[in-house]
Design an enzyme around this catalytic site. Structure first.
Site, PDB file in Angstrom:
ATOM      1  N   GLU A   1      84.461  27.769 -34.505  1.00  0.00           N
ATOM      2  CA  GLU A   1      83.511  27.291 -33.503  1.00  0.00           C
ATOM      3  C   GLU A   1      83.906  27.775 -32.111  1.00  0.00           C
ATOM      4  O   GLU A   1      85.101  27.796 -31.771  1.00  0.00           O
ATOM      5  CB  GLU A   1      83.539  25.755 -33.507  1.00  0.00           C
ATOM      6  CG  GLU A   1      82.534  25.106 -32.582  1.00  0.00           C
ATOM      7  CD  GLU A   1      82.764  23.600 -32.455  1.00  0.00           C
ATOM      8  OE1 GLU A   1      83.947  23.164 -32.475  1.00  0.00           O
ATOM      9  OE2 GLU A   1      81.779  22.862 -32.328  1.00  0.00           O
TER      10      GLU A   1
ATOM     11  N   HIS B   1      85.611  18.796 -25.567  1.00  0.00           N
ATOM     12  CA  HIS B   1      85.528  20.064 -26.305  1.00  0.00           C
ATOM     13  C   HIS B   1      85.919  21.236 -25.400  1.00  0.00           C
ATOM     14  O   HIS B   1      85.280  21.473 -24.385  1.00  0.00           O
ATOM     15  CB  HIS B   1      84.111  20.272 -26.844  1.00  0.00           C
ATOM     16  CG  HIS B   1      83.955  21.546 -27.590  1.00  0.00           C
ATOM     17  ND1 HIS B   1      84.416  21.719 -28.881  1.00  0.00           N
ATOM     18  CD2 HIS B   1      83.445  22.737 -27.228  1.00  0.00           C
ATOM     19  CE1 HIS B   1      84.170  22.951 -29.264  1.00  0.00           C
ATOM     20  NE2 HIS B   1      83.577  23.595 -28.285  1.00  0.00           N
TER      21      HIS B   1
ATOM     22  N   ASP C   1      90.102  24.551 -33.750  1.00  0.00           N
ATOM     23  CA  ASP C   1      90.019  23.343 -34.579  1.00  0.00           C
ATOM     24  C   ASP C   1      90.763  23.483 -35.911  1.00  0.00           C
ATOM     25  O   ASP C   1      90.872  22.509 -36.671  1.00  0.00           O
ATOM     26  CB  ASP C   1      88.552  22.971 -34.840  1.00  0.00           C
ATOM     27  CG  ASP C   1      87.873  22.446 -33.571  1.00  0.00           C
ATOM     28  OD1 ASP C   1      88.566  22.263 -32.556  1.00  0.00           O
ATOM     29  OD2 ASP C   1      86.644  22.232 -33.602  1.00  0.00           O
TER      30      ASP C   1
ATOM     31  N   HIS D   1      84.963  27.859 -28.425  1.00  0.00           N
ATOM     32  CA  HIS D   1      85.718  26.937 -27.568  1.00  0.00           C
ATOM     33  C   HIS D   1      85.838  27.530 -26.174  1.00  0.00           C
ATOM     34  O   HIS D   1      86.945  27.706 -25.644  1.00  0.00           O
ATOM     35  CB  HIS D   1      87.098  26.655 -28.164  1.00  0.00           C
ATOM     36  CG  HIS D   1      87.083  25.562 -29.201  1.00  0.00           C
ATOM     37  ND1 HIS D   1      86.592  25.761 -30.467  1.00  0.00           N
ATOM     38  CD2 HIS D   1      87.473  24.263 -29.149  1.00  0.00           C
ATOM     39  CE1 HIS D   1      86.684  24.626 -31.155  1.00  0.00           C
ATOM     40  NE2 HIS D   1      87.214  23.698 -30.379  1.00  0.00           N
TER      41      HIS D   1
ATOM     42  N   HIS E   1      87.898  18.555 -36.045  1.00  0.00           N
ATOM     43  CA  HIS E   1      86.563  18.891 -35.504  1.00  0.00           C
ATOM     44  C   HIS E   1      85.692  17.657 -35.689  1.00  0.00           C
ATOM     45  O   HIS E   1      85.428  17.235 -36.827  1.00  0.00           O
ATOM     46  CB  HIS E   1      86.063  20.109 -36.304  1.00  0.00           C
ATOM     47  CG  HIS E   1      84.647  20.523 -36.110  1.00  0.00           C
ATOM     48  ND1 HIS E   1      84.210  21.120 -34.956  1.00  0.00           N
ATOM     49  CD2 HIS E   1      83.578  20.464 -36.941  1.00  0.00           C
ATOM     50  CE1 HIS E   1      82.914  21.412 -35.102  1.00  0.00           C
ATOM     51  NE2 HIS E   1      82.523  21.015 -36.285  1.00  0.00           N
TER      52      HIS E   1
ATOM     53  N   GLU F   1      92.519  20.193 -25.719  1.00  0.00           N
ATOM     54  CA  GLU F   1      92.593  21.356 -26.611  1.00  0.00           C
ATOM     55  C   GLU F   1      93.219  22.556 -25.898  1.00  0.00           C
ATOM     56  O   GLU F   1      94.023  23.287 -26.484  1.00  0.00           O
ATOM     57  CB  GLU F   1      91.196  21.719 -27.138  1.00  0.00           C
ATOM     58  CG  GLU F   1      90.663  20.688 -28.126  1.00  0.00           C
ATOM     59  CD  GLU F   1      89.338  21.081 -28.744  1.00  0.00           C
ATOM     60  OE1 GLU F   1      89.179  20.840 -29.948  1.00  0.00           O
ATOM     61  OE2 GLU F   1      88.454  21.605 -28.027  1.00  0.00           O
TER      62      GLU F   1
ATOM     63  N   GLU G   1      82.648  16.805 -35.679  1.00  0.00           N
ATOM     64  CA  GLU G   1      81.451  16.803 -36.515  1.00  0.00           C
ATOM     65  C   GLU G   1      81.770  16.690 -38.004  1.00  0.00           C
ATOM     66  O   GLU G   1      80.892  16.416 -38.814  1.00  0.00           O
ATOM     67  CB  GLU G   1      80.637  18.078 -36.247  1.00  0.00           C
ATOM     68  CG  GLU G   1      79.968  18.114 -34.882  1.00  0.00           C
ATOM     69  CD  GLU G   1      80.865  18.696 -33.791  1.00  0.00           C
ATOM     70  OE1 GLU G   1      82.113  18.615 -33.927  1.00  0.00           O
ATOM     71  OE2 GLU G   1      80.324  19.226 -32.810  1.00  0.00           O
TER      72      GLU G   1
HETATM   73 ZN   LIG Z   1      87.701  21.781 -30.845  1.00  0.00          ZN
END
Ligand SMILES: [Zn+2]
Length: 254
Positions: free
Chosen positions: A32, A174, A43, A34, A118, A179, A120
């Site tokens: 994904e 995010h 992630d 970032h 992650h 992170e 989701e």
């Molecule tokens: Zn992430």
């Protein structure tokens, strides 16, 4: 046990390690976007590092991570419109959690923990765990399956030390301070701080809408500012997560 990384073991070594009744940790990540400064595999890298920190204390094996996750939601991951974000339908993720559980049970494992990286993924991994438990509990006496997001275990003192508050909107984090800091600590070679642009936080509303408003998502994919990220903070986060997750797993699998 020579190592806790399943992927680096021979099958006889793995078989012997399982006889000690370890809990198998499975990092569940995503591929994904970032932001312009972090790689697509954040992630995957972060929960794997937390799992390895826990496993280094003994009593755990770390399985190869799942590298793809559920779809990026605008509110927590920027959405599906970014190149590079490569996602699974929920049914595919649920099926992977069920398949892995069945296989680990067949190997003789009785403790399996999915450590999610992650947001989701969380509910879909829960569904996979629930179905897997329903299908395997009769075959495997004492089976326990756990699902948790690694970031859900930030001790209050670490949160206050870094953010100045314990009220953190993790969805907005995010590609943010947490992170980015952890990546600066673990994989500085993959971080491009010079590409960060300071801008206002995401304006995505609190509901989910199809189709969503792409213009409400910051065009660089960073939902909140990451400018204050440092490698030192990253080490603080990692140490805190390893300590608190090890304690939680110790409780759940005692
Ligand atoms: Zn992430």
């Amino acid at each position: 046990m020579t190592s806790f990384r399943m992927a680096e073991m021979t099958w006889p070594d793995y078989h012997e390690a399982l006889a000690q009744d370890p809990v198998i940790l499975v990092p569940v990540g995503a591929t994904e976007q970032h932001g312009p400064h972090l790689p697509l595999s954040v992630d995957v890298i972060l929960p794997t590092a937390v799992c390895e920190g826990v496993a280094a204390r003994g009593g755990y094996l770390v399985a190869p991570p799942l590298a793809y996750g559920y779809k990026s939601m605008p509110r927590s991951g920027g959405g599906q419109h970014f190149p590079g974000t490569t996602s699974l339908d929920a049914a595919s993720l649920v099926a992977q959690v069920k398949d892995l559980t069945r296989e680990f049970v067949r190997h003789g494992a009785r403790g399996i923990a999915f450590i999610v990286g992650h947001t989701e993924n969380l509910w879909h991994v829960s569904e996979g765990c629930d179905l897997a438990y329903r299908e395997n509990a009769r075959l495997a006496e004492g089976l326990r399956i756990l699902n948790v997001g690694y970031w859900q275990f930030l001790p209050a003192e670490t949160a206050s030390a870094i953010f100045g508050t314990t009220q953190i909107d993790w969805d907005m984090e995010h590609a943010g301070i947490m992170e980015t800091s952890m990546m600066l600590h673990l994989r500085p070679d993959l971080v491009h701080m010079e590409r960060l642009v300071e801008h206002a936080p995401s304006r995505v509303p609190g509901y989910e809408l199809w189709p969503y408003d792409i213009d409400a998502v910051p065009s660089d994919g960073v939902l909140n500012t990451a400018g204050a990220a440092t490698a030192e903070k990253g080490k603080q986060f990692l140490d805190a997560y390893v300590r608190s997750l090890a304690a939680a797993l110790g409780d759940a699998f005692k």
